[in-house]
Design a protein around this motif. Structure first.
Motif, PDB file in Angstrom:
ATOM      1  N   THR A   1     -13.045   8.322  -4.830  1.00 32.10           N
ATOM      2  CA  THR A   1     -13.400   9.548  -5.548  1.00 32.10           C
ATOM      3  C   THR A   1     -14.734   9.400  -6.251  1.00 32.10           C
ATOM      4  O   THR A   1     -15.525  10.351  -6.309  1.00 32.10           O
TER       5      THR A   1
ATOM      6  N   ALA B   1      -6.110  10.247 -15.490  1.00 27.54           N
ATOM      7  CA  ALA B   1      -5.638   8.879 -15.728  1.00 27.54           C
ATOM      8  C   ALA B   1      -6.794   7.965 -16.124  1.00 27.54           C
ATOM      9  O   ALA B   1      -6.644   7.111 -17.011  1.00 27.54           O
ATOM     10  N   VAL B   2      -7.942   8.148 -15.481  1.00 28.90           N
ATOM     11  CA  VAL B   2      -9.119   7.358 -15.836  1.00 28.90           C
ATOM     12  C   VAL B   2      -9.551   7.662 -17.272  1.00 28.90           C
ATOM     13  O   VAL B   2      -9.876   6.746 -18.046  1.00 28.90           O
TER      14      VAL B   2
ATOM     15  N   TRP C   1      -5.755  11.800 -21.632  1.00 34.60           N
ATOM     16  CA  TRP C   1      -5.280  12.690 -20.563  1.00 34.60           C
ATOM     17  C   TRP C   1      -5.452  14.149 -20.975  1.00 34.60           C
ATOM     18  O   TRP C   1      -5.983  14.978 -20.222  1.00 34.60           O
TER      19      TRP C   1
ATOM     20  N   ARG D   1     -11.052  14.712  -1.751  1.00 36.10           N
ATOM     21  CA  ARG D   1     -10.115  15.846  -1.715  1.00 36.10           C
ATOM     22  C   ARG D   1      -9.691  16.146  -0.277  1.00 36.10           C
ATOM     23  O   ARG D   1      -8.521  16.460  -0.011  1.00 36.10           O
TER      24      ARG D   1
ATOM     25  N   LEU E   1      -6.046  12.034 -11.102  1.00 32.55           N
ATOM     26  CA  LEU E   1      -6.731  10.738 -11.028  1.00 32.55           C
ATOM     27  C   LEU E   1      -7.782  10.632 -12.136  1.00 32.55           C
ATOM     28  O   LEU E   1      -7.848   9.623 -12.854  1.00 32.55           O
TER      29      LEU E   1
ATOM     30  N   PHE F   1      -4.250   2.607  -6.184  1.00 34.10           N
ATOM     31  CA  PHE F   1      -4.850   3.457  -7.214  1.00 34.10           C
ATOM     32  C   PHE F   1      -6.349   3.163  -7.337  1.00 34.10           C
ATOM     33  O   PHE F   1      -7.172   4.080  -7.428  1.00 34.10           O
TER      34      PHE F   1
ATOM     35  N   ARG G   1      -8.308   4.678  -4.503  1.00 38.59           N
ATOM     36  CA  ARG G   1      -8.493   6.122  -4.684  1.00 38.59           C
ATOM     37  C   ARG G   1      -9.573   6.406  -5.727  1.00 38.59           C
ATOM     38  O   ARG G   1     -10.375   7.335  -5.557  1.00 38.59           O
ATOM     39  N   VAL G   2      -9.588   5.604  -6.786  1.00 42.50           N
ATOM     40  CA  VAL G   2     -10.608   5.785  -7.821  1.00 42.50           C
ATOM     41  C   VAL G   2     -11.994   5.535  -7.245  1.00 42.50           C
ATOM     42  O   VAL G   2     -12.934   6.320  -7.461  1.00 42.50           O
TER      43      VAL G   2
ATOM     44  N   ILE H   1      -6.568  13.076  -1.607  1.00 40.64           N
ATOM     45  CA  ILE H   1      -6.504  12.490  -2.944  1.00 40.64           C
ATOM     46  C   ILE H   1      -6.475  13.609  -3.985  1.00 40.64           C
ATOM     47  O   ILE H   1      -7.284  14.532  -3.945  1.00 40.64           O
ATOM     48  N   ARG H   2      -5.537  13.533  -4.910  1.00 37.05           N
ATOM     49  CA  ARG H   2      -5.430  14.526  -5.991  1.00 37.05           C
ATOM     50  C   ARG H   2      -6.393  14.104  -7.101  1.00 37.05           C
ATOM     51  O   ARG H   2      -6.082  13.226  -7.918  1.00 37.05           O
ATOM     52  N   VAL H   3      -7.537  14.708  -7.132  1.00 42.32           N
ATOM     53  CA  VAL H   3      -8.621  14.271  -7.999  1.00 42.32           C
ATOM     54  C   VAL H   3      -8.311  14.542  -9.470  1.00 42.32           C
ATOM     55  O   VAL H   3      -8.613  13.712 -10.344  1.00 42.32           O
TER      56      VAL H   3
END
Length: 276
Positions: free
Chosen positions: A164, A184-185, A73, A172, A181, A157, A160-161, A176-178
């Protein structure tokens, strides 16, 4: 038959190493040159925890994985995000620099001597002559890849991934809060790399410079299986493991060369990979 069994089990180990690389490239189009070195960091974190607490390295995984997720992160927020905005070449240069920094910090901190991790009773057990540790590593690899695939396919989740990954700007626009996200990936990618690094240290030795060869096999597994496909990564890892073990029956010195030849053959015949 023995070579086939060990090839499949070895392929699971390669797939586990390549899992995070496939995830970051498939979602963020980030080629992380430091991926192998982050796996080695996971092994050294487990070694530190094992020695400090006086327990086998497998017992400290609940501590190592959250630390690795947090590291991923932080790396995204501080390095990867800015590199991605700077252009396609910047991430390669930034992660290459990160790789050099990790290698030198580890060398200065723990020396370049090879280390192995204490697996306790698990490292000594076997089933019909096959190491239970290798079987465990394969089961963990399938579980991790299957779990991530399930999360990406069946959860909000995951949707959203995937959205994106398809189109960042449209994602966006629909709210979606890129940034978190992607962070987290990146955290998941580093956590899976650290998990693979622990098994790498349990089944062999690690040193500060082991990440380079680890990255090569991981990258080849991703390309052979198909960029962005998690099940393809497992198939690519198994293909590499089988090739390496079967080639070793003919000549041990040709096992690594055979893997690279397989890689070039797939690039020539099916450049999108087995399961693109």
């Amino acid at each position: 038959m023995n070579a086939l069994i060990h090839g499949i089990l070895l392929g699971g180990e390669y797939a586990l190493i390549a899992c995070g690389l496939s995830l970051t490239f498939g979602v963020m189009r980030l080629v992380n040159i430091a991926h192998g070195d982050l796996a080695v960091c996971g092994a050294y974190l487990a070694l530190f925890g094992s020695v400090t607490l006086g327990v086998p390295a497998t017992y400290v995984l609940p501590l190592v994985l959250p630390v690795a997720f947090l590291l991923g992160w932080v790396l995204h927020v501080t390095l990867f995000e800015r590199a991605l905005r700077a252009g396609p070449l910047a991430p390669v240069l930034v992660t290459f620099g990160l790789s050099v920094v990790i290698q030198n910090v580890l060398t200065a901190g723990v020396t370049a001597n090879p280390r192995t991790l204490d697996g306790g009773a698990l490292s000594l057990a076997s089933v019909d002559g096959v190491s239970l540790l290798r079987i465990t590593a394969f089961v963990v690899a399938v579980g991790v890849l299957g779990g991530l695939q399930l999360v990406l396919s069946r959860t909000a989740f995951g949707r959203r991934v995937r959205a994106t990954a398809d189109d960042v700007e449209t994602a966006r626009l629909v709210g979606i809060r890129v940034r978190p996200l992607f962070a987290a990936v990146a955290g998941l990618a580093v956590a899976t790399a650290a998990l693979a690094g622990v098994f790498l240290g349990l089944m062999g030795t690690v040193d500060p410079y082991a990440g380079g060869l680890t990255l090569i096999f991981a990258f080849e597994a991703v390309v052979i299986g198909g960029l962005g496909s998690l099940w393809g990564t497992l198939a690519g890892g198994i293909a590499i493991g089988l090739t390496q073990q079967l080639a070793a029956l003919w000549s041990a010195g040709l096992s690594v060369l055979a893997v690279h030849l397989l890689f070039f053959a797939v690039l020539t015949i099916r450049p999108r990979g087995l399961l693109a």
